[in-house]
Design a protein around this motif. Structure first.
Motif, PDB file in Angstrom:
ATOM      1  N   THR B  44      -8.914 -26.120 -18.947  1.00 18.05           N
ATOM      2  CA  THR B  44      -9.168 -24.801 -19.518  1.00 18.05           C
ATOM      3  C   THR B  44      -8.825 -24.840 -20.989  1.00 18.05           C
ATOM      4  O   THR B  44      -7.886 -25.512 -21.408  1.00 18.05           O
ATOM      5  N   ASP B  46      -8.564 -21.884 -22.436  1.00 20.71           N
ATOM      6  CA  ASP B  46      -7.940 -20.586 -22.641  1.00 20.71           C
ATOM      7  C   ASP B  46      -6.448 -20.828 -22.785  1.00 20.71           C
ATOM      8  O   ASP B  46      -5.791 -21.252 -21.851  1.00 20.71           O
ATOM      9  N   LYS B  48      -2.828 -19.303 -23.244  1.00 20.87           N
ATOM     10  CA  LYS B  48      -2.102 -18.045 -23.077  1.00 20.87           C
ATOM     11  C   LYS B  48      -0.616 -18.333 -23.170  1.00 20.87           C
ATOM     12  O   LYS B  48      -0.171 -19.446 -22.939  1.00 20.87           O
ATOM     13  N   ASN B 165     -21.094 -15.073 -22.035  1.00 20.72           N
ATOM     14  CA  ASN B 165     -19.740 -15.255 -21.485  1.00 20.72           C
ATOM     15  C   ASN B 165     -18.808 -14.424 -22.351  1.00 20.72           C
ATOM     16  O   ASN B 165     -18.003 -14.944 -23.107  1.00 20.72           O
ATOM     17  N   ASP B 167     -16.177 -12.723 -22.122  1.00 19.50           N
ATOM     18  CA  ASP B 167     -14.719 -12.891 -22.141  1.00 19.50           C
ATOM     19  C   ASP B 167     -14.326 -14.286 -22.607  1.00 19.50           C
ATOM     20  O   ASP B 167     -13.152 -14.619 -22.632  1.00 19.50           O
ATOM     21  N   LYS B 169     -14.513 -17.052 -21.047  1.00 17.70           N
ATOM     22  CA  LYS B 169     -13.707 -17.723 -20.018  1.00 17.70           C
ATOM     23  C   LYS B 169     -14.137 -19.181 -19.911  1.00 17.70           C
ATOM     24  O   LYS B 169     -15.307 -19.478 -19.713  1.00 17.70           O
ATOM     25  N   SER B 170     -13.188 -20.080 -20.007  1.00 19.43           N
ATOM     26  CA  SER B 170     -13.488 -21.508 -19.901  1.00 19.43           C
ATOM     27  C   SER B 170     -14.135 -21.844 -18.568  1.00 19.43           C
ATOM     28  O   SER B 170     -15.049 -22.649 -18.492  1.00 19.43           O
ATOM     29  N   HIS B 172     -16.170 -20.388 -16.722  1.00 20.38           N
ATOM     30  CA  HIS B 172     -17.619 -20.164 -16.630  1.00 20.38           C
ATOM     31  C   HIS B 172     -18.399 -21.309 -17.260  1.00 20.38           C
ATOM     32  O   HIS B 172     -19.527 -21.582 -16.904  1.00 20.38           O
TER      33      HIS B 172
END
Lengths: 256, 374
Positions: B44, B46, B48, B165, B167, B169-170, B172
């Motif tokens: 991922t 993303d 966080k 995509n 958002d 999101k990885s 997807h």
């Protein structure tokens, strides 16, 4: 399927002239010549590594000769391998069956390779001498059936398409004496039906069952003839004594 | 090419092999699902909860406000307070934080005069993460008006909108790619092993003395595995949509048809391997080497082909996953229609057909080269 008219050479099913095959420097088969008569049982006798399997593989079109010529039912093994495949049967010492398939599935598959329909396969199995055993075990996975039956199954698979010539490469290796005797009864039955049988073996007692023999040693044919004439020629009581005499004598000659 | 009885016999036999081995069958279906689950979660981009160390020399109301805003988002987490600059290096070495926010003394006063300056020191050993952290921090400052004036006095303002995509999101992006990677690996393994097994048991030789032709052996083996791989791809696809909520905007039928083409190309890699490999182990190893790394690295799965050096870019044309990635991402994420996918489809057909034709040709001469013991 009948043999192409006029192509058979004077009643000979297999004709080999000066056939050789080398692997690198190693000469597995060294300028051998022999003939196999139509409908006879021809035995190739020799120790392991004598060149028996290489010869059989050349005759079946699995490998090409390095030099020399071979005809199977008048067809050239170098140029007409595809035609040869339609009229020969082959069984190797490994039996080459699919262990995860049932007995009847193996029969169907090998029949299918020769273009036989389901009905033709069923009829052929019914006609075969092992019909009773094959039918009794038809639904069983091949890995579960006795070795002797496996061997007879492999033979039935190999002759499903009524081949003119049957090549058997050490077909009885590792099988018990009773099964071997049963197996040879099948071979005789096939031969009396007109199939030419070319069989390699290193069992001396089996050599006695053949109409004619060629003794192979180090890639060459050391002697050939009927079992009786060979024993007479070398003045031995059995093929085994004759073989040891012949191969042993060559060994001494080599040592000198 | 006519469908002969011999071809049907090979197909039928191969099909029986597949269903007679339920353990392998379960594995073949379970493995892709596990891979998608594992990699779909692990790979991922993303980021966080970026761990931030704080070095606050100001200790003012404004500096506390800044830190409160920072932790209010999901993106940053304060993992420790430092007292002096010398502690920064140690913290990076021990991996306690990814970045350090330095608030100089007098920040509150300068902020009031619109000249407030703060410093972000980022661990650049993972350049990718570092870039993302800097981006996030900039956005954070803008959003909370900590970067003074920008929103108010900029001569033009940019309002980005992300399509397909929204958002970002990885998952997807990654999951459809994973399906491509996994399928290529499985397909190559399946065909390479089935042929190598026949060499091992000696049954291949038995087949070769029969009148069966090389193309009948190969196509007869291909067909059942095409069906098997297609069902694997459907199961994996359904799982991905269900678990990762990957959108499916295009036509399912189109994806299935193009999947068949992709599977055909991937299976052909295994066929090519089996013209050489004589044991199942060699076949397995060769298919892994030929599919794992290329499909991961040279397909555009993670690294866009567009930005690759020229030589590598040329190599990607030999990786079927490259084409399928365009197809599956296009159909799932963007709803691309058949017209735009004709080119990758055609190239996959060419790839597969070339390998199959080459393999058939090789099979004709292969026995000749095999050294048999006399």
């Amino acid at each position: 399927m009948s043999p192409p008219a006029g192509r058979l050479q004077g009643g000979y099913s297999v004709v080999v002239e000066d056939l050789s095959r080398s692997f690198g420097d190693f000469c597995a088969v060294d300028r051998i010549s022999f003939q196999v008569k139509d409908g006879e049982i021809f035995g190739f006798l020799g120790a392991n590594g004598a060149g028996k399997t290489t010869t059989i593989r050349m005759l079946c079109g699995l490998i090409l000769p390095t030099s020399g010529r071979g005809l199977v039912e008048g067809l050239d093994i170098g140029k007409e391998a595809e035609e040869i495949r339609k009229i020969i049967g082959y069984m190797s010492q490994k039996f080459s069956l699919y262990e995860d398939l049932t007995v009847s599935e193996n029969l169907e598959f090998f029949g299918g390779l020769y273009g036989l329909s389901h009905a033709q396969v069923t009829r052929k199995v019914k006609e075969s001498a092992t019909a009773a055993d094959l039918e009794a075990f038809s639904g069983r996975r091949t890995r579960e059936i006795p070795l002797g039956l496996k061997q007879r199954l492999a033979l039935t698979c190999a002759v499903m398409h009524n081949p003119h010539v049957l090549f058997l490469d050490e077909p009885t290796a590792g099988v018990d004496p009773i099964s071997r005797r049963d197996f040879w009864a099948l071979i005789h039955e096939l031969a009396s039906g007109g199939t030419t049988v070319f069989v390699t073996t290193h069992y001396m007692d089996e050599a006695e069952y053949c109409n004619r023999l060629a003794v192979m040693h180090k890639g060459r044919i050391a002697a050939s003839g009927s079992p009786k004439s060979l024993k007479n020629r070398y003045q031995k009581g059995s093929i085994e004594e004759m073989f040891i005499g012949l191969v042993g004598r060559e060994r001494t000659a080599d040592d000198d | 090419m006519m469908i002969s009885g011999r071809l049907l016999a090979v197909m039928r036999k191969e099909f029986i092999h597949i269903i007679r081995d339920p353990r392998s069958l379960v594995l073949i279906f379970l493995w892709p699902v596990i891979m998608v689950l594992l990699y779909g979660t692990a790979i991922t981009f993303d980021i966080k909860e970026i761990r931030i160390g704080v070095l606050d020399f100001d200790h003012s109301r404004v500096s506390r406000e800044l830190l409160r805003d920072l932790t209010a988002s999901d993106y940053f987490r304060i993992s420790g307070y430092l007292d002096k600059r010398s502690e920064i290096d140690d913290g990076f070495l021990k991996g306690r934080f990814t970045a350090v926010l330095v608030i100089p003394a007098g920040f509150e006063k300068q902020k009031a005069l619109n000249t407030g300056r703060i410093q972000l020191i980022v661990d650049g050993s993972n350049s990718n993460t570092a870039t993302v952290v800097i981006q996030y921090f900039k956005s954070f400052c803008m959003l909370h008006q900590w970067e003074s004036g920008v929103a108010v006095s900029a001569p033009l303002s940019l309002h980005p909108r992300v399509w397909y995509n929204p958002d970002l999101k990885s998952a997807h992006f990654i999951v459809p790619g994973l399906i491509a990677v996994i399928l290529m690996m499985i397909c190559a393994q399946l065909t390479s092993i089935t042929l190598a097994r026949e060499w091992e048991t000696g049954t291949f030789e038995q087949i070769l003395v029969s009148p069966v032709l090389p193309h009948e052996i190969i196509l007869g083996k291909l067909a059942p595995y095409l069906l098997l791989s297609l069902s694997v791809s459907v199961v994996t696809l359904a799982f991905s949509v269900a678990v990762f909520k990957v959108p499916f905007r295009g036509s399912l039928l189109l994806l299935l048809v193009l999947s068949i083409v992709y599977i055909y190309a991937s299976l052909s890699i295994g066929v090519l391997i089996s013209t050489r490999a004589r044991t199942q182990q060699v076949a397995l190893l060769a298919s892994q080497i030929l599919t794992l790394l290329p499909s991961f690295l040279l397909s555009g799965f993670i690294f866009p082909v567009l930005y690759m050096p020229l030589v590598l870019k040329a190599v990607t044309y030999l990786v079927p996953a490259r084409y399928y990635l365009v197809i599956i991402r296009g159909i799932m994420l963007k709803g691309v229609g058949p017209g735009d996918l004709a080119q990758p489809c055609l190239l996959l057909v060419l790839f597969g057909t070339f390998l199959i034709a080459f393999s058939i040709h090789r099979f004709k001469t292969v026995l000749e080269k095999a050294p048999w013991a006399g």
